[in-house]
Design a protein around this motif. Sequence first.
Motif, PDB file in Angstrom:
ATOM      1  N   VAL A 171     -10.922  -9.949  43.182  1.00 26.17           N
ATOM      2  CA  VAL A 171     -11.256  -8.822  44.058  1.00 26.17           C
ATOM      3  C   VAL A 171     -11.640  -7.578  43.254  1.00 26.17           C
ATOM      4  CG1 VAL A 171      -9.977  -9.577  46.083  1.00 26.17           C
ATOM      5  CG2 VAL A 171      -8.777  -8.350  44.273  1.00 26.17           C
ATOM      6  N   ASN A 172     -12.506  -7.759  42.260  1.00 23.22           N
ATOM      7  CA  ASN A 172     -13.069  -6.611  41.563  1.00 23.22           C
ATOM      8  C   ASN A 172     -13.806  -5.722  42.575  1.00 23.22           C
ATOM      9  OD1 ASN A 172     -12.196  -7.900  39.253  1.00 23.22           O
ATOM     10  ND2 ASN A 172     -14.203  -8.762  38.786  1.00 23.22           N
ATOM     11  N   GLN A 173     -13.849  -4.427  42.304  1.00 27.98           N
ATOM     12  CA  GLN A 173     -14.482  -3.516  43.255  1.00 27.98           C
ATOM     13  C   GLN A 173     -15.947  -3.860  43.473  1.00 27.98           C
ATOM     14  OE1 GLN A 173     -12.752  -1.181  45.087  1.00 27.98           O
ATOM     15  NE2 GLN A 173     -14.683  -1.269  46.230  1.00 27.98           N
ATOM     16  N   ASP A 174     -16.644  -4.258  42.408  1.00 31.33           N
ATOM     17  CA  ASP A 174     -18.056  -4.646  42.557  1.00 31.33           C
ATOM     18  C   ASP A 174     -18.193  -5.831  43.504  1.00 31.33           C
ATOM     19  OD1 ASP A 174     -18.983  -2.682  40.840  1.00 31.33           O
ATOM     20  OD2 ASP A 174     -18.818  -3.952  39.062  1.00 31.33           O
ATOM     21  N   THR A 175     -17.271  -6.774  43.394  1.00 40.50           N
ATOM     22  CA  THR A 175     -17.290  -7.946  44.277  1.00 40.50           C
ATOM     23  C   THR A 175     -17.069  -7.533  45.725  1.00 40.50           C
ATOM     24  OG1 THR A 175     -16.505  -9.410  42.513  1.00 40.50           O
ATOM     25  CG2 THR A 175     -16.188 -10.162  44.775  1.00 40.50           C
ATOM     26  N   LEU A 176     -16.090  -6.668  45.951  1.00 47.68           N
ATOM     27  CA  LEU A 176     -15.810  -6.206  47.309  1.00 47.68           C
ATOM     28  C   LEU A 176     -16.989  -5.428  47.887  1.00 47.68           C
ATOM     29  CD1 LEU A 176     -12.088  -5.070  46.893  1.00 47.68           C
ATOM     30  CD2 LEU A 176     -12.955  -7.256  47.748  1.00 47.68           C
ATOM     31  N   VAL A 203     -25.732 -18.732  50.015  1.00 45.71           N
ATOM     32  CA  VAL A 203     -24.284 -18.551  50.113  1.00 45.71           C
ATOM     33  C   VAL A 203     -23.738 -18.325  48.712  1.00 45.71           C
ATOM     34  CG1 VAL A 203     -22.093 -19.634  50.718  1.00 45.71           C
ATOM     35  CG2 VAL A 203     -24.090 -19.946  52.193  1.00 45.71           C
ATOM     36  N   LEU A 204     -23.056 -17.224  48.527  1.00 47.85           N
ATOM     37  CA  LEU A 204     -22.464 -16.906  47.227  1.00 47.85           C
ATOM     38  C   LEU A 204     -20.968 -16.700  47.411  1.00 47.85           C
ATOM     39  CD1 LEU A 204     -22.434 -16.130  44.247  1.00 47.85           C
ATOM     40  CD2 LEU A 204     -23.267 -13.853  44.879  1.00 47.85           C
ATOM     41  N   VAL A 205     -20.184 -17.553  46.758  1.00 46.27           N
ATOM     42  CA  VAL A 205     -18.718 -17.433  46.777  1.00 46.27           C
ATOM     43  C   VAL A 205     -18.266 -16.991  45.398  1.00 46.27           C
ATOM     44  CG1 VAL A 205     -16.539 -18.673  47.040  1.00 46.27           C
ATOM     45  CG2 VAL A 205     -18.432 -19.148  48.601  1.00 46.27           C
ATOM     46  N   ALA A 206     -17.490 -15.923  45.365  1.00 45.87           N
ATOM     47  CA  ALA A 206     -17.040 -15.337  44.103  1.00 45.87           C
ATOM     48  C   ALA A 206     -15.548 -15.565  43.898  1.00 45.87           C
ATOM     49  CB  ALA A 206     -17.365 -13.846  44.089  1.00 45.87           C
ATOM     50  N   PHE A 252     -24.243 -20.630  45.533  1.00 41.78           N
ATOM     51  CA  PHE A 252     -23.697 -20.416  44.193  1.00 41.78           C
ATOM     52  C   PHE A 252     -22.194 -20.200  44.318  1.00 41.78           C
ATOM     53  CE2 PHE A 252     -28.080 -19.033  44.181  1.00 41.78           C
ATOM     54  CZ  PHE A 252     -28.589 -19.516  42.970  1.00 41.78           C
ATOM     55  N   VAL A 253     -21.439 -20.824  43.424  1.00 37.99           N
ATOM     56  CA  VAL A 253     -19.991 -20.658  43.407  1.00 37.99           C
ATOM     57  C   VAL A 253     -19.582 -20.183  42.019  1.00 37.99           C
ATOM     58  CG1 VAL A 253     -17.748 -21.757  43.747  1.00 37.99           C
ATOM     59  CG2 VAL A 253     -19.714 -22.517  45.094  1.00 37.99           C
ATOM     60  N   CYS A 254     -18.871 -19.069  41.974  1.00 38.23           N
ATOM     61  CA  CYS A 254     -18.429 -18.492  40.701  1.00 38.23           C
ATOM     62  C   CYS A 254     -16.925 -18.677  40.562  1.00 38.23           C
ATOM     63  CB  CYS A 254     -18.789 -17.011  40.639  1.00 38.23           C
ATOM     64  SG  CYS A 254     -20.551 -16.693  40.888  1.00 38.23           S
ATOM     65  N   LEU A 255     -16.502 -19.426  39.563  1.00 36.46           N
ATOM     66  CA  LEU A 255     -15.087 -19.729  39.382  1.00 36.46           C
ATOM     67  C   LEU A 255     -14.384 -18.782  38.425  1.00 36.46           C
ATOM     68  CD1 LEU A 255     -15.232 -23.639  39.283  1.00 36.46           C
ATOM     69  CD2 LEU A 255     -14.858 -22.127  41.248  1.00 36.46           C
ATOM     70  N   ASP A 256     -15.104 -17.778  37.928  1.00 36.22           N
ATOM     71  CA  ASP A 256     -14.500 -16.736  37.105  1.00 36.22           C
ATOM     72  C   ASP A 256     -14.751 -15.394  37.782  1.00 36.22           C
ATOM     73  OD1 ASP A 256     -16.818 -15.265  35.103  1.00 36.22           O
ATOM     74  OD2 ASP A 256     -17.378 -17.017  36.267  1.00 36.22           O
ATOM     75  N   SER A 257     -14.062 -14.355  37.335  1.00 36.21           N
ATOM     76  CA  SER A 257     -14.096 -13.076  38.046  1.00 36.21           C
ATOM     77  C   SER A 257     -15.360 -12.267  37.808  1.00 36.21           C
ATOM     78  CB  SER A 257     -12.878 -12.240  37.651  1.00 36.21           C
ATOM     79  OG  SER A 257     -12.912 -11.934  36.270  1.00 36.21           O
TER      80      SER A 257
END
Length: 211
Positions: free
Chosen positions: A157-162, A151-154, A127-132
Amino acid sequence: VLISVADASLLQPGIDAAVSAGIPVITIDSDAAGSRRLYFIGTNNLEAGRMAGQRVALRLNGHGNIVVYTLVGQPNTEERLKGLKDVLSSSQINFADIIDVSRDPRIAFDRTQQLLNETGGKKIAGFVCLDSASGKMAADALKRANVTDRVLVAWDVNQDTLDDIKEGVIDATIAQKPYTMGFAGLKALDEVHHNPPKDLGRDYSVDSFSP
């Protein structure tokens, strides 16, 4: 005016009207390249999309099906998608779906769950996420389903993402500099307000002596 352009077709007439009225306009984060705005401050989104594509190709060994979450029609995400496609066009990675989250990241959560259920967890490799915002939603769906082999690409650098990267749910994220965009944008706006070009209607993109 300093503006991030969510919809170029919608906002371009207003930008052009402002410049025609003598009001300088600078775009940040998301551009309206065909408008009369003075210039754009932000990420090279085409190159950023290519970076995402390179990471996906590496992690999937060049083959598999992916789903992309994006904001259809928004200039910066459209450029990211083009860069992603540019890189993956020479691989055996296929776009199973490109989903418009329509500024509602819950769509990413719901659709990820549906895809995992529909395919028994086997068909979609990444999955590829092109928005934050979509990265966290997709990650939550993977965690709820106890799926650990996707594989998940975000994005951003939101804290939840990190936190999800630390947990190993998100493989990678494409980082930008939003603080710098805003800081440099406001400084530029102040400069152009106090020292405006004599002719705002001029095409400075072809002027080697552009201020």
